[in-house]
Design a protein around this motif. Structure first.
Motif, short mmCIF file in Angstrom:
data_model
loop_
_atom_site.label_atom_id
_atom_site.label_comp_id
_atom_site.label_asym_id
_atom_site.label_seq_id
_atom_site.Cartn_x
_atom_site.Cartn_y
_atom_site.Cartn_z
N GLY A 291 0.82 -1.20 0.00
CA GLY A 291 0.00 0.00 0.00
C GLY A 291 0.85 1.25 0.00
O GLY A 291 2.08 1.19 -0.05
N SER A 292 0.20 2.39 0.07
CA SER A 292 0.93 3.65 0.06
C SER A 292 1.68 3.89 1.36
O SER A 292 2.66 4.62 1.38
N SER A 293 1.24 3.27 2.45
CA SER A 293 1.88 3.43 3.75
C SER A 293 2.58 2.15 4.16
O SER A 293 1.94 1.10 4.27
N PRO A 294 3.88 2.18 4.44
CA PRO A 294 4.61 0.96 4.81
C PRO A 294 4.30 0.46 6.22
O PRO A 294 4.67 -0.64 6.58
N GLY A 295 3.59 1.27 7.01
CA GLY A 295 3.27 0.86 8.37
C GLY A 295 2.03 0.01 8.49
O GLY A 295 1.71 -0.48 9.57
N ILE B 7 -5.27 -1.85 -2.81
CA ILE B 7 -5.17 -1.02 -4.02
C ILE B 7 -4.02 -0.04 -3.80
O ILE B 7 -4.18 0.99 -3.16
N GLY B 8 -2.85 -0.38 -4.31
CA GLY B 8 -1.65 0.39 -4.00
C GLY B 8 -1.14 1.24 -5.14
O GLY B 8 -1.80 1.43 -6.16
N PRO B 9 0.10 1.76 -5.00
CA PRO B 9 0.67 2.71 -5.97
C PRO B 9 1.03 2.10 -7.32
O PRO B 9 1.45 2.84 -8.21
N MET B 10 0.90 0.77 -7.48
CA MET B 10 1.14 0.15 -8.79
C MET B 10 -0.08 -0.65 -9.24
O MET B 10 0.03 -1.57 -10.06
N ALA B 11 -1.25 -0.31 -8.72
CA ALA B 11 -2.44 -1.13 -8.94
C ALA B 11 -2.86 -1.19 -10.41
O ALA B 11 -3.34 -2.22 -10.88
N ARG B 12 -2.73 -0.09 -11.13
CA ARG B 12 -3.15 -0.11 -12.54
C ARG B 12 -2.27 -1.06 -13.36
O ARG B 12 -2.73 -1.67 -14.33
#
Length: 422
Positions: A95-99, A111-116
């Motif tokens: 995801g966008s947050s590693p925590g 749904i993360g920063p490479m989802a598309r």
């Protein structure tokens, strides 16, 4: 709502989870689970809280073809996986947050920063170890228990407590990624340009945009502190020169205060969103949109722009589509894949002010209703109870999840916040 459970079990292993669920069933106690604290139910009156933070197994297996797999316990956050991936040059659909915990994030689809480019995190799951509501520890795969495997990937904790999971990693040592930050004067132009730019992007690109009002505090870069800014987030998984070429219209849309986009190890993908890891009192809201045109951008500026007196710390639009919009080879409970964009708001304040922020978020969503797709995503509906859970799924998916819950959670232990009524 009562935010304090009746009791807490700090599970040291999967068998502790089994025994805790059996105790809860014997005493008619609802159950909720926490690893990192994200997505926990807000109403825990009379509940047994099972804390899985000690389930910290994290192994990465790099295969000979450059890809690999990871196995993580329920207490592992994405930052541990990213660190383990750096040496072999692998990438994870974090995801966008590693925590955020791997298990909680992935169970909600992810749904993360490479989802598309690569789809949802749950699309890469190979197996899960889960204690279902009937107190049985199961090793679940697409072959061993296909119905349960379908529901666990996207069902967000409605069927059991994940104790470990195994998932595929990508052979992607480097990405062209980061964010462009623009000042108040450029907000309108940049937002409108982003709306026109998104439909032109290839599958290798994933982007989002955020209207931000960051306070002057430690950790906030000086150029962004205390003013209204807009951030264009960008991840390109192909050639860096191609990535720069595709980004050039946004680089020229204004005068960036900061430009952090460049070639970086994929293990540093958290820098794209630069989300804070510390827990804060916050009010969140989310919905899905069919599209995001320049008219939608103008409407958003009316309620969340520099002149709107918006109380939101951040209002984010994420472009969806691409591979995310396609059902994976092994289907899952992840719904609303046809949505074009997601809208997310978050405001940070003392608890007495949070209702006002929530009310503004609801009004903002209503203002954007001409572009509404309907529904939301499981990982963006924390604390919204059964209504939020139901809105995360289509009617057929919700009906199937409800039937599975009846089978695997006969005592309705997981009825707080994320379990369909039955």
């Amino acid at each position: 709502m009562a935010t304090h459970p009746a009791a807490v079990v700090a599970a040291a292993n999967a068998q502790d989870v089994v025994e805790a669920l059996n105790f809860a069933a014997a005493n008619a106690m609802p159950v909720t689970v926490q690893a990192t604290g994200h997505g926990i139910a807000t109403d825990m009156a009379g509940a047994l809280l099972i804390h899985t933070g000690a389930l910290d197994e994290c192994t990465v297996d790099a295969s000979g073809d450059g890809a690999g797999t990871a196995r993580t316990g329920a207490g592992v956050a994405w930052k541990a996986v990213l660190s383990a991936c750096e040496g072999p040059g692998l990438a994870a659909l974090c995801g966008s947050s590693p925590g955020v915990s791997v298990a909680g994030y992935t169970s909600g689809g992810g749904i993360g920063p490479m989802a598309r480019t690569f789809g949802a995190a749950s699309d890469k799951v190979v197996s899960m170890d889960v204690v279902t509501g009937d107190g049985v520890l199961r090793h679940v795969t697409a072959d061993s228990e296909p119905d349960l495997f379908w529901g666990l990937r996207g069902g967000k904790g409605s069927l059991g407590i994940i104790t470990a999971l195994e998932f595929e990693l990508l052979a992607l040592p480097r990405i062209y990624a980061g964010a462009l930050y623009f000042g108040t004067a450029d907000v309108e132009t940049v937002l409108r340009a982003w709306a026109q730019w998104c439909p032109t992007l290839p599958l290798a690109a994933t982007t989002s945009i955020a209207l931000m009002q960051l306070p002057p505090m430690p950790g906030v870069p000086e150029p962004l502190a205390g003013q209204f800014t807009v951030a264009v987030r960008y991840v390109f998984t192909g050639n860096a020169d191609d990535g720069a070429s595709w980004l050039s219209p946004m680089r020229s849309a204004g005068v960036p205060l900061m430009d952090t986009v460049g070639l970086m190890p994929s293990s540093m993908i958290a820098l794209v969103h630069a989300d804070p890891e510390d827990a804060l009192p916050a009010a969140e809201g989310s919905t899905l949109l069919t599209d995001f045109s320049t008219a939608a951008a103008d409407a958003l500026l009316e309620v969340a722009g520099p002149d709107s007196a918006s109380p939101q710390l951040m209002v984010e639009i994420r472009q969806l589509g691409g591979l995310l919009g396609q059902e994976p080879e092994v289907p899952s409970a992840v719904s609303h894949r046809e949505a074009g964009f997601s809208l997310y708001t978050v405001g940070v304040a003392g608890p007495p002010e949070l209702p006002r922020i929530s009310e503004h978020s609801s009004g903002l969503q209503a203002h954007m209703s001409p572009w509404a797709y309907g529904g939301t995503l499981p990982n963006f509906s924390a604390g919204t109870g059964n209504a939020g859970f139901a809105a995360s799924y289509t009617a057929p998916v919700l009906e199937r999840l409800t039937a599975l819950a009846g089978q695997f959670d006969p005592d309705r232990l997981f009825r707080l916040g994320q379990v369909p009524a039955r």
